[in-house]
Scaffold this motif. Sequence first.
Motif, PDB file in Angstrom:
ATOM      1  N   LEU A 134       0.815  -1.221   0.000  1.00 11.02           N
ATOM      2  CA  LEU A 134       0.000   0.000   0.000  1.00 11.02           C
ATOM      3  C   LEU A 134       0.846   1.267   0.000  1.00 11.02           C
ATOM      4  N   LEU A 135       2.086   1.175   0.464  1.00 16.98           N
ATOM      5  CA  LEU A 135       2.932   2.366   0.606  1.00 16.98           C
ATOM      6  C   LEU A 135       3.119   3.154  -0.690  1.00 16.98           C
ATOM      7  N   PRO A 136       3.395   2.508  -1.841  1.00 17.27           N
ATOM      8  CA  PRO A 136       3.565   3.293  -3.071  1.00 17.27           C
ATOM      9  C   PRO A 136       2.347   4.131  -3.427  1.00 17.27           C
ATOM     10  N   LEU A 137       1.151   3.582  -3.206  1.00 14.24           N
ATOM     11  CA  LEU A 137      -0.068   4.332  -3.503  1.00 14.24           C
ATOM     12  C   LEU A 137      -0.190   5.541  -2.594  1.00 14.24           C
ATOM     13  N   LEU A 138       0.073   5.356  -1.311  1.00 12.92           N
ATOM     14  CA  LEU A 138       0.009   6.474  -0.367  1.00 12.92           C
ATOM     15  C   LEU A 138       1.037   7.539  -0.729  1.00 12.92           C
ATOM     16  N   TRP A 139       2.218   7.101  -1.149  1.00 13.49           N
ATOM     17  CA  TRP A 139       3.263   8.048  -1.538  1.00 13.49           C
ATOM     18  C   TRP A 139       2.850   8.831  -2.791  1.00 13.49           C
ATOM     19  N   LEU A 140       2.243   8.161  -3.756  1.00 15.15           N
ATOM     20  CA  LEU A 140       1.787   8.846  -4.962  1.00 15.15           C
ATOM     21  C   LEU A 140       0.690   9.850  -4.642  1.00 15.15           C
ATOM     22  N   VAL A 141      -0.247   9.464  -3.775  1.00 14.10           N
ATOM     23  CA  VAL A 141      -1.323  10.379  -3.382  1.00 14.10           C
ATOM     24  C   VAL A 141      -0.731  11.597  -2.676  1.00 14.10           C
ATOM     25  N   TRP A 142       0.219  11.366  -1.794  1.00 18.18           N
ATOM     26  CA  TRP A 142       0.862  12.482  -1.081  1.00 18.18           C
ATOM     27  C   TRP A 142       1.561  13.418  -2.056  1.00 18.18           C
ATOM     28  N   ARG A 143       2.306  12.870  -2.994  1.00 12.37           N
ATOM     29  CA  ARG A 143       3.010  13.692  -3.982  1.00 12.37           C
ATOM     30  C   ARG A 143       2.014  14.455  -4.851  1.00 12.37           C
ATOM     31  N   PHE A 144       0.897  13.824  -5.201  1.00 15.37           N
ATOM     32  CA  PHE A 144      -0.123  14.488  -6.009  1.00 15.37           C
ATOM     33  C   PHE A 144      -0.710  15.680  -5.250  1.00 15.37           C
ATOM     34  N   LEU A 145      -1.006  15.483  -3.978  1.00 15.27           N
ATOM     35  CA  LEU A 145      -1.571  16.561  -3.156  1.00 15.27           C
ATOM     36  C   LEU A 145      -0.571  17.682  -2.946  1.00 15.27           C
ATOM     37  N   GLN A 146       0.720  17.344  -2.963  1.00 11.31           N
ATOM     38  CA  GLN A 146       1.764  18.348  -2.777  1.00 11.31           C
ATOM     39  C   GLN A 146       2.236  18.964  -4.097  1.00 11.31           C
ATOM     40  N   ASN A 147       1.553  18.625  -5.197  1.00  9.35           N
ATOM     41  CA  ASN A 147       1.960  19.114  -6.532  1.00  9.35           C
ATOM     42  C   ASN A 147       3.413  18.769  -6.832  1.00  9.35           C
ATOM     43  N   ASP A 148       3.778  17.530  -6.520  1.00  9.42           N
ATOM     44  CA  ASP A 148       5.165  17.095  -6.651  1.00  9.42           C
ATOM     45  C   ASP A 148       5.299  15.969  -7.681  1.00  9.42           C
ATOM     46  N   LEU A 149       4.472  16.006  -8.713  1.00  8.80           N
ATOM     47  CA  LEU A 149       4.522  14.964  -9.738  1.00  8.80           C
ATOM     48  C   LEU A 149       5.043  15.486 -11.074  1.00  8.80           C
ATOM     49  N   GLY A 150       5.770  16.588 -11.032  1.00 13.26           N
ATOM     50  CA  GLY A 150       6.396  17.093 -12.248  1.00 13.26           C
ATOM     51  C   GLY A 150       5.482  17.981 -13.070  1.00 13.26           C
ATOM     52  N   VAL A 151       5.937  18.274 -14.284  1.00 10.47           N
ATOM     53  CA  VAL A 151       5.223  19.219 -15.139  1.00 10.47           C
ATOM     54  C   VAL A 151       3.922  18.628 -15.689  1.00 10.47           C
ATOM     55  N   ASN A 152       3.845  17.303 -15.752  1.00 11.60           N
ATOM     56  CA  ASN A 152       2.626  16.637 -16.223  1.00 11.60           C
ATOM     57  C   ASN A 152       2.188  15.630 -15.156  1.00 11.60           C
ATOM     58  N   PRO A 153       1.541  16.112 -14.091  1.00  9.00           N
ATOM     59  CA  PRO A 153       1.206  15.220 -12.968  1.00  9.00           C
ATOM     60  C   PRO A 153       0.272  14.076 -13.344  1.00  9.00           C
ATOM     61  N   VAL A 154      -0.649  14.316 -14.283  1.00  7.55           N
ATOM     62  CA  VAL A 154      -1.579  13.256 -14.678  1.00  7.55           C
ATOM     63  C   VAL A 154      -0.816  12.109 -15.342  1.00  7.55           C
ATOM     64  N   GLU A 155       0.064  12.444 -16.280  1.00  6.72           N
ATOM     65  CA  GLU A 155       0.853  11.406 -16.960  1.00  6.72           C
ATOM     66  C   GLU A 155       1.726  10.655 -15.965  1.00  6.72           C
ATOM     67  N   THR A 156       2.341  11.387 -15.035  1.00  6.90           N
ATOM     68  CA  THR A 156       3.186  10.746 -14.032  1.00  6.90           C
ATOM     69  C   THR A 156       2.377   9.795 -13.158  1.00  6.90           C
ATOM     70  N   LEU A 157       1.200  10.240 -12.727  1.00  5.20           N
ATOM     71  CA  LEU A 157       0.342   9.416 -11.880  1.00  5.20           C
ATOM     72  C   LEU A 157      -0.085   8.145 -12.611  1.00  5.20           C
ATOM     73  N   VAL A 158      -0.565   8.302 -13.831  1.00  4.48           N
ATOM     74  CA  VAL A 158      -1.020   7.147 -14.604  1.00  4.48           C
ATOM     75  C   VAL A 158       0.127   6.159 -14.810  1.00  4.48           C
ATOM     76  N   ARG A 159       1.288   6.677 -15.195  1.00  4.99           N
ATOM     77  CA  ARG A 159       2.419   5.799 -15.482  1.00  4.99           C
ATOM     78  C   ARG A 159       2.922   5.096 -14.227  1.00  4.99           C
ATOM     79  N   GLN A 160       3.037   5.842 -13.130  1.00  7.13           N
ATOM     80  CA  GLN A 160       3.567   5.240 -11.905  1.00  7.13           C
ATOM     81  C   GLN A 160       2.645   4.160 -11.344  1.00  7.13           C
ATOM     82  N   LEU A 161       1.346   4.355 -11.463  1.00  3.29           N
ATOM     83  CA  LEU A 161       0.413   3.311 -11.035  1.00  3.29           C
ATOM     84  C   LEU A 161       0.637   2.033 -11.853  1.00  3.29           C
ATOM     85  N   GLY A 162       0.846   2.204 -13.154  1.00  6.53           N
ATOM     86  CA  GLY A 162       1.109   1.042 -13.996  1.00  6.53           C
ATOM     87  C   GLY A 162       2.433   0.380 -13.675  1.00  6.53           C
ATOM     88  N   VAL A 163       3.453   1.187 -13.439  1.00  7.41           N
ATOM     89  CA  VAL A 163       4.776   0.641 -13.116  1.00  7.41           C
ATOM     90  C   VAL A 163       4.723  -0.161 -11.823  1.00  7.41           C
TER      91      VAL A 163
END
Length: 204
Positions: free
Chosen positions: A25-54
Amino acid sequence: MLTKPAHKPKRGFTPDIIVVCLICLLPLLWLVWRFLQNDLGVNPVETLVRQLGVWGLRLLVVGLLITPVARIFKQPRLIRWRRPVGLFAFAYVALHLTSYIAVDQFFDWGRIWADIVKRPYITFGMIAFVLLIPLALTSFNAAIKRLGGVAWRNLHKLVYVIVPLGVLHYFLLVKADKTMPLVYGGIVLVLLGWRLWRWIRRKV
């Protein structure tokens, strides 16, 4: 969810299973935290989608790894970890697809269908997801009893097709540095080769 069941598993969540679930569960919580902190780069949607798949792919690979580790180091208790790891892998892949449909494509089914037909990496990814659904739905004791051990094991051998398709999906998706997809591909090749070697030994 991955390969054949061993001895009858204990009921309930034992401490080791709880730890495995928390780690998954930790990777998902970390991704959610980064998303809320606007810490997913210039294209947060693409980063989120890709990281969930990875992370879905990583957990599928870990699921394949558990059996060799349990056999080589003679730790049969580890086999019980395959189910939670496999179910979390399915959850990450499902979130990967859902975020692509809802957040990236805004439920534009015409565009989504066009992507599936025209883009090979999406085609292979969708095939892998569809094949993964029956494995997730039959990852419980009741399903094993209903299907019977032989049919259940044969069905769950689909994972040997699903994981390579996931690697191929990732490989075709990455446009520049393909190092990581190749690393995952190499690991999967070794794990499948180990299973083939054991199968040949049993037949000889």
